[in-house]
Scaffold this motif. Structure first.
Motif, PDB file in Angstrom:
ATOM      1  N   LEU A  28      41.875 -20.927  67.692  1.00 37.12           N
ATOM      2  CA  LEU A  28      43.120 -21.225  66.974  1.00 37.12           C
ATOM      3  C   LEU A  28      42.944 -22.276  65.881  1.00 37.12           C
ATOM      4  O   LEU A  28      43.891 -22.595  65.172  1.00 37.12           O
ATOM      5  N   ALA A  57      48.085 -25.871  63.870  1.00 35.86           N
ATOM      6  CA  ALA A  57      48.999 -25.827  62.716  1.00 35.86           C
ATOM      7  C   ALA A  57      50.024 -26.974  62.813  1.00 35.86           C
ATOM      8  O   ALA A  57      51.211 -26.795  62.535  1.00 35.86           O
ATOM      9  N   GLY A  85      55.087 -19.032  70.540  1.00 40.57           N
ATOM     10  CA  GLY A  85      54.863 -18.164  69.389  1.00 40.57           C
ATOM     11  C   GLY A  85      54.606 -18.950  68.124  1.00 40.57           C
ATOM     12  O   GLY A  85      55.301 -19.927  67.843  1.00 40.57           O
ATOM     13  N   PHE A  86      53.581 -18.538  67.391  1.00 38.29           N
ATOM     14  CA  PHE A  86      53.296 -19.095  66.068  1.00 38.29           C
ATOM     15  C   PHE A  86      53.586 -18.022  65.029  1.00 38.29           C
ATOM     16  O   PHE A  86      53.540 -16.824  65.329  1.00 38.29           O
ATOM     17  N   SER A  87      53.830 -18.458  63.814  1.00 33.47           N
ATOM     18  CA  SER A  87      54.042 -17.469  62.755  1.00 33.47           C
ATOM     19  C   SER A  87      52.985 -17.634  61.676  1.00 33.47           C
ATOM     20  O   SER A  87      52.393 -18.706  61.510  1.00 33.47           O
ATOM     21  N   VAL A  88      52.775 -16.527  60.988  1.00 30.76           N
ATOM     22  CA  VAL A  88      51.996 -16.539  59.752  1.00 30.76           C
ATOM     23  C   VAL A  88      52.830 -15.779  58.727  1.00 30.76           C
ATOM     24  O   VAL A  88      53.817 -15.129  59.090  1.00 30.76           O
ATOM     25  N   SER A  89      52.460 -15.861  57.475  1.00 28.90           N
ATOM     26  CA  SER A  89      53.203 -15.104  56.475  1.00 28.90           C
ATOM     27  C   SER A  89      52.957 -13.611  56.714  1.00 28.90           C
ATOM     28  O   SER A  89      51.948 -13.221  57.301  1.00 28.90           O
ATOM     29  N   ARG A  92      49.670 -12.524  55.543  1.00 27.84           N
ATOM     30  CA  ARG A  92      48.477 -12.911  56.314  1.00 27.84           C
ATOM     31  C   ARG A  92      48.357 -12.203  57.652  1.00 27.84           C
ATOM     32  O   ARG A  92      47.332 -12.311  58.322  1.00 27.84           O
ATOM     33  N   VAL A  96      45.151 -11.830  60.402  1.00 27.47           N
ATOM     34  CA  VAL A  96      45.104 -12.449  61.727  1.00 27.47           C
ATOM     35  C   VAL A  96      44.706 -11.408  62.780  1.00 27.47           C
ATOM     36  O   VAL A  96      43.905 -11.689  63.673  1.00 27.47           O
ATOM     37  N   PHE A 119      62.336 -11.423  63.755  1.00 30.71           N
ATOM     38  CA  PHE A 119      60.888 -11.238  63.894  1.00 30.71           C
ATOM     39  C   PHE A 119      60.438  -9.909  63.290  1.00 30.71           C
ATOM     40  O   PHE A 119      61.168  -8.913  63.348  1.00 30.71           O
ATOM     41  N   GLU A 134      51.588 -15.973  71.258  1.00 32.57           N
ATOM     42  CA  GLU A 134      52.036 -14.897  70.367  1.00 32.57           C
ATOM     43  C   GLU A 134      51.846 -15.344  68.928  1.00 32.57           C
ATOM     44  O   GLU A 134      52.030 -16.525  68.625  1.00 32.57           O
ATOM     45  N   VAL A 135      51.459 -14.415  68.075  1.00 30.16           N
ATOM     46  CA  VAL A 135      51.462 -14.682  66.632  1.00 30.16           C
ATOM     47  C   VAL A 135      52.327 -13.603  65.987  1.00 30.16           C
ATOM     48  O   VAL A 135      52.186 -12.421  66.311  1.00 30.16           O
ATOM     49  N   CYS A 136      53.215 -14.016  65.123  1.00 32.06           N
ATOM     50  CA  CYS A 136      54.115 -13.051  64.497  1.00 32.06           C
ATOM     51  C   CYS A 136      54.271 -13.363  63.014  1.00 32.06           C
ATOM     52  O   CYS A 136      53.846 -14.415  62.537  1.00 32.06           O
ATOM     53  N   ARG A 138      57.656 -13.423  60.326  1.00 32.81           N
ATOM     54  CA  ARG A 138      59.114 -13.458  60.487  1.00 32.81           C
ATOM     55  C   ARG A 138      59.825 -12.993  59.223  1.00 32.81           C
ATOM     56  O   ARG A 138      59.385 -13.287  58.115  1.00 32.81           O
ATOM     57  N   ASP A 140      62.559 -14.051  58.235  1.00 29.21           N
ATOM     58  CA  ASP A 140      63.282 -15.146  57.569  1.00 29.21           C
ATOM     59  C   ASP A 140      62.316 -16.143  56.941  1.00 29.21           C
ATOM     60  O   ASP A 140      62.655 -17.317  56.768  1.00 29.21           O
TER      61      ASP A 140
ATOM     62  N   ASP B  49      49.995 -20.324  60.927  1.00 26.74           N
ATOM     63  CA  ASP B  49      50.569 -21.212  59.910  1.00 26.74           C
ATOM     64  C   ASP B  49      51.474 -22.291  60.489  1.00 26.74           C
ATOM     65  O   ASP B  49      51.425 -23.441  60.077  1.00 26.74           O
ATOM     66  N   ARG B  50      52.356 -21.923  61.393  1.00 28.91           N
ATOM     67  CA  ARG B  50      53.274 -22.925  61.932  1.00 28.91           C
ATOM     68  C   ARG B  50      53.877 -22.453  63.248  1.00 28.91           C
ATOM     69  O   ARG B  50      53.834 -21.277  63.584  1.00 28.91           O
TER      70      ARG B  50
END
Lengths: 152, 306
Positions: A28, A57, A85-89, A92, A96, A119, A134-136, A138, A140, B49-50
């Motif tokens: 990670l 992050a 849960g983490f997010s990426v654009s 991206r 991932v 999501f 989890e990686v997602c 979003r 929003d 990222d976050r």
């Protein structure tokens, strides 16, 4: 506006804090912050132990050792407990997924979420302690929310 | 509201009393993340990222949705918004972080064999004050796990949700990062020639460490430059150390670890009386990024008599 800003940190348990921490760093990209070994009331009373702190992050994970052997979960989607849960654009996200394959990280997904929710897609995996992650991306991601921390 | 939280019988008085303390009213946004760490203070590049969301299994969706909306102050976004077969609800916080509650008849709030699994949230001072009113209104047991390790302006409270998930709420009030003045004027630290190079002496009345380095004297504020924790002198490791968030500083006050990107310990001017006593003026604070030799006040030369 809500009456709460956001998530602050998470305490998790792993069978071995050293290998657990290594997963967070290697997979990670976590940064080790420090290892807390303060003689708090809980530590003195035998309810705690020194625990390494790592940020993923910018989000802090505090790892504690298991006190017993704990059976690992069968599914990485967290069907019997909590999940972080983490997010990426959106841009991206495919990278991932490819990176997870490169790392030979066992995962489920990508799974598509309903279009009327916040999501987009998610993939699911576990850390060495069987903690669900989890990686997602979003839908929003363009919304200007409050910052996680304000600048001094 | 009923909670599955255990009785507080094994908590210390300090852990229970500390949970009643309130920050001053303020809508100031938090300046620190978990355990005082400042996100973004070092390069963060990696797999993700976050932080986005937390998923919790709950026994009753209605009960938990009400708890997280009413007590914890989250906005309800809606139900059935994820690729999840079981009934679930999504709630949102001001930073865009979400909480997803998934109804499950076999909830495992804390893994077997450990009591360390917990989920922590961030609030502003006013949000925190509101929370404490709410937990009191609902007669929820609260305590502070790290009661003896909270810096000035740092507030934490621990409790359980209706399914026994361990929760912590963190708040750093503006006073956590304000400069604290001792307001004791000038203090007389005694004869300068009684200090050997390397000596470190604490003057508690002013929260000042007077340090003799080879370049002269440094009077250093005891308040950590990371967050307002009182530092201690760790004689065995030749380091000042903050027991709150683990910042360390060398004898000259330079930050040496524990927390990234923080300034050296603040200084007060040191002067010398005609009798050769070291006088520390606590009314003026000198900020500095790191130690430089000219910051040290040179002691008067001792007259050599034949």
């Amino acid at each position: 506006m809500a009456n709460i800003e956001g998530l602050n940190h998470t305490g998790r348990s792993v069978p071995d804090v050293r290998t657990g921490e290594q997963f967070y760093v290697d997979v990670l990209g976590a940064h080790h912050c420090n290892t807390i070994s303060s003689a708090t009331e809980d530590v003195r009373a035998g309810r705690g132990a020194p625990h390494p702190c790592n940020t993923v992050a910018g989000y802090l994970f505090v790892l504690f050792p298991h006190q017993d052997d704990i059976p690992l979960p069968e599914s990485p989607r967290g069907e019997d407990g909590s999940r972080i849960g983490f997010s990426v654009s959106r841009q991206r996200f495919d990278d991932v997924v490819a990176r997870a394959r490169d790392l030979e990280l066992p995962f489920e997904g990508p799974v598509q979420h309903p279009e009327h929710g916040p999501f987009g897609e998610s993939l699911y995996f576990t850390d060495p302690g069987g903690n669900f992650m989890e990686v997602c991306w979003r839908r929003d991601e363009e919304v200007a929310y409050n910052p996680l921390v304000s600048k001094k | 509201m009923e909670t599955a939280a255990p009785a507080n019988g094994y908590r210390t008085t300090r852990q229970l009393e500390k949970a009643k303390e309130l920050p001053q009213a303020s809508d100031a946004l938090p300046q620190y993340g978990g355990h005082g760490y400042v996100p973004g203070s070092r390069q963060e590049e990696g797999f993700v990222d976050r932080i986005s969301h937390l998923v919790l299994g709950v026994g009753s969706l209605d009960r938990s949705e009400h708890f997280y909306n009413d007590v914890m102050g989250m906005d309800i976004v809606g139900r059935g918004l994820m690729a999840e077969q079981r009934p679930h609800a999504v709630l949102r916080m001001n930073t865009g972080c979400m909480l997803v509650l998934v109804e499950d008849k076999n909830v495992v709030p804390r893994r077997l064999g450990t009591n360390a699994v917990h989920h922590a949230f961030t609030m502003t001072p006013n949000q925190y004050r509101r929370l404490l009113e709410k937990v009191k209104e609902h007669e929820i047991d609260v305590w502070v796990d790290r009661a003896q390790y909270l810096a000035e302006g740092e507030f934490n409270v621990n409790f359980r949700d209706p399914d026994d998930h361990a929760l912590e709420v963190c708040c750093d009030a503006p006073e956590a990062s304000e400069v604290i003045l001792p307001n004791v004027g000038t203090i007389d630290c005694g004869p300068a020639d009684s200090f050997k190079v390397g000596d470190v002496k604490l003057f508690k009345e002013a929260d000042v460490f007077l340090v003799r380095v080879k370049e002269g004297f440094l009077a250093m504020s005891r308040w950590c430059t990371h967050m307002n924790g009182r530092i201690i002198w760790n004689r065995e490791h030749w380091r000042f150390q903050c027991p709150y968030h683990h910042a360390t500083f060398d004898r000259c006050g330079n930050a040496t670890g524990g927390q990234p990107d923080i300034d050296a310990l603040r200084l007060y001017p040191v002067n010398f009386s005609p009798e050769g006593h070291a006088l520390v003026d606590t009314s003026q604070v000198i900020h500095r990024a790191c130690f430089e030799p000219q910051q040290a006040s040179k002691p008067p030369k001792v007259a050599v008599t034949a």
